[in-house]
Design an enzyme around this catalytic site. Structure first.
Site, PDB file in Angstrom:
ATOM      1  N   CYS A  96       0.785  -1.212   0.000  1.00 34.55           N
ATOM      2  CA  CYS A  96       0.000   0.000   0.000  1.00 34.55           C
ATOM      3  C   CYS A  96       0.830   1.282   0.000  1.00 34.55           C
ATOM      4  O   CYS A  96       1.469   1.593  -0.986  1.00 34.55           O
ATOM      5  CB  CYS A  96      -0.981  -0.044   1.168  1.00 34.55           C
ATOM      6  SG  CYS A  96      -2.460   0.905   0.872  1.00 34.55           S
ATOM      7  N   ARG A 130     -12.584   5.945  -0.491  1.00 34.12           N
ATOM      8  CA  ARG A 130     -11.571   4.946  -0.088  1.00 34.12           C
ATOM      9  C   ARG A 130     -12.033   3.552  -0.504  1.00 34.12           C
ATOM     10  O   ARG A 130     -13.242   3.245  -0.473  1.00 34.12           O
ATOM     11  CB  ARG A 130     -11.355   4.942   1.428  1.00 34.12           C
ATOM     12  CG  ARG A 130     -10.658   6.146   1.976  1.00 34.12           C
ATOM     13  CD  ARG A 130     -10.210   5.932   3.408  1.00 34.12           C
ATOM     14  NE  ARG A 130      -9.026   5.095   3.517  1.00 34.12           N
ATOM     15  CZ  ARG A 130      -7.783   5.528   3.326  1.00 34.12           C
ATOM     16  NH1 ARG A 130      -7.580   6.788   2.981  1.00 34.12           N
ATOM     17  NH2 ARG A 130      -6.745   4.731   3.445  1.00 34.12           N
ATOM     18  N   HIS A 197      -3.214  -5.727   2.760  1.00 34.92           N
ATOM     19  CA  HIS A 197      -2.840  -5.763   4.189  1.00 34.92           C
ATOM     20  C   HIS A 197      -3.481  -7.025   4.763  1.00 34.92           C
ATOM     21  O   HIS A 197      -3.945  -7.882   4.054  1.00 34.92           O
ATOM     22  CB  HIS A 197      -3.459  -4.558   4.917  1.00 34.92           C
ATOM     23  CG  HIS A 197      -2.925  -3.235   4.532  1.00 34.92           C
ATOM     24  ND1 HIS A 197      -1.721  -2.756   4.990  1.00 34.92           N
ATOM     25  CD2 HIS A 197      -3.449  -2.240   3.760  1.00 34.92           C
ATOM     26  CE1 HIS A 197      -1.542  -1.521   4.513  1.00 34.92           C
ATOM     27  NE2 HIS A 197      -2.564  -1.211   3.783  1.00 34.92           N
TER      28      HIS A 197
HETATM   29  N1  GLN Z   1      -2.222   6.815   2.207  1.00 33.05           N
HETATM   30  C1  GLN Z   1      -2.318   5.897   1.134  1.00 33.05           C
HETATM   31  C2  GLN Z   1      -3.723   5.825   0.544  1.00 33.05           C
HETATM   32  O1  GLN Z   1      -4.605   6.229   1.139  1.00 33.05           O
HETATM   33  C3  GLN Z   1      -1.890   4.498   1.598  1.00 33.05           C
HETATM   34  C4  GLN Z   1      -2.834   3.936   2.618  1.00 33.05           C
HETATM   35  C5  GLN Z   1      -2.288   2.617   3.210  1.00 33.05           C
HETATM   36  O2  GLN Z   1      -1.093   2.344   3.276  1.00 33.05           O
HETATM   37  N2  GLN Z   1      -3.206   1.769   3.694  1.00 33.05           N
HETATM   38  O3  GLN Z   1      -3.911   5.317  -0.487  1.00 33.05           O
END
Ligand code: GLN
Length: 252
Positions: A96, A130, A197
């Site tokens: 990520c 998101r 993740h």
């Molecule tokens: N900040 C980055 C995004 O929002 C990565 C987020 C993360 O590592 N989960 O895409």
């Protein structure tokens, strides 16, 4: 105690969310169970020694705030020794936020751009919505059995692959790189990038061994003794069943 096997953890204090630490434990334990003297080197901000000893680097995820705190350090202190270590046969697993900063840049939803180190041919721009939830990927890596990888995603970034990068696989469930091209992650040279993740490796022991084997090629090792992965694969299977349920609900 056998040969040393070293895992290098980039920014453990800042880039470590959604169970990313589990990847470190998995790599160390699976190397130890094969008789290696498994060691962890923590690589925080500033000039760091020991990067040339590392077999596998792990670069975890982080919110925009954490990425803002590490990208300059990555460019100034980590890029040169990281590129040298990869030339010497080290491999990198990046998840990520870490995956995004190995590309050419990460741009936040407010338009702020953090330059990456351009080690992989990808670029990322955040969107307003998101991408959150379980993710199931059918991998492109021919030697992997099972062919599925399971994890959890939570990101605003939409990543596009350039011609030099190929995807880790296609999404069977979830959004992956950008929610549009049904591709997830990136494979380029010694780098494996992903949005998964969870943490990723405990539920995907076949991928953990793929990374360990890739890091040991320089030592002429291409086989690892088998381990009893029944518990890990049962967890993997459980996520697949749950995904089936989701997919079933989606297509009703
Ligand atoms: N900040 C980055 C995004 O929002 C990565 C987020 C993360 O590592 N989960 O895409």
């Amino acid at each position: 105690m056998g040969d040393k096997f070293t895992v290098g953890w980039l920014y453990p204090d800042l880039m470590n969310i959604y169970g990313d630490r589990g990847n470190i434990l998995t790599l160390l334990k699976r190397a130890e169970w094969r008789g290696f003297d498994a060691r962890l080197v923590e690589l925080g901000r500033g000039a760091t020694k020991q990067m040339d000893e590392v077999d596998i680097f792990f670069f975890g995820g982080g919110q925009d705030r954490e990425q803002a705190l590490v990208y300059e350090d990555l460019l100034e202190f980590k890029q040169p020794p990281l590129e040298q270590a990869v030339k010497n046969g080290a491999v990198i697993l990046a998840v990520c936020g870490g995956y995004q900063l190995l590309g050419s840049y990460y741009q936040t939803a407010d338009g702020e751009r953090y330059p990456g180190i351009g080690m992989i041919d990808v670029r990322t721009e955040a969107g307003k919505k998101r991408f959150i939830g379980d993710i199931v990927v059918e991998t492109e890596i021919a030697t992997l059995e099972p062919k599925t990888l399971v994890g959890f995603e939570n990101h605003s970034g939409r990543t596009l692959l350039g011609p030099k990068a190929r995807p880790l696989g296609k999404t069977l469930l979830g959004h992956g790189n950008n929610g549009a091209d049904h591709m997830e992650g990136c494979l380029q040279g010694a780098v494996l990038g992903t949005y998964m993740h969870g943490s990723l490796l405990p539920k995907n022991p076949h991928l953990a061994d793929y990374l360990i084997r890739s890091a040991l090629i320089k030592r002429g090792v291409d086989e690892l003794s088998p381990l009893d992965d029944s518990v890990e694969l049962a967890a993997h299977e459980r996520i697949l069943q749950r995904a089936q349920h989701h997919l079933h609900l989606q297509h009703r």
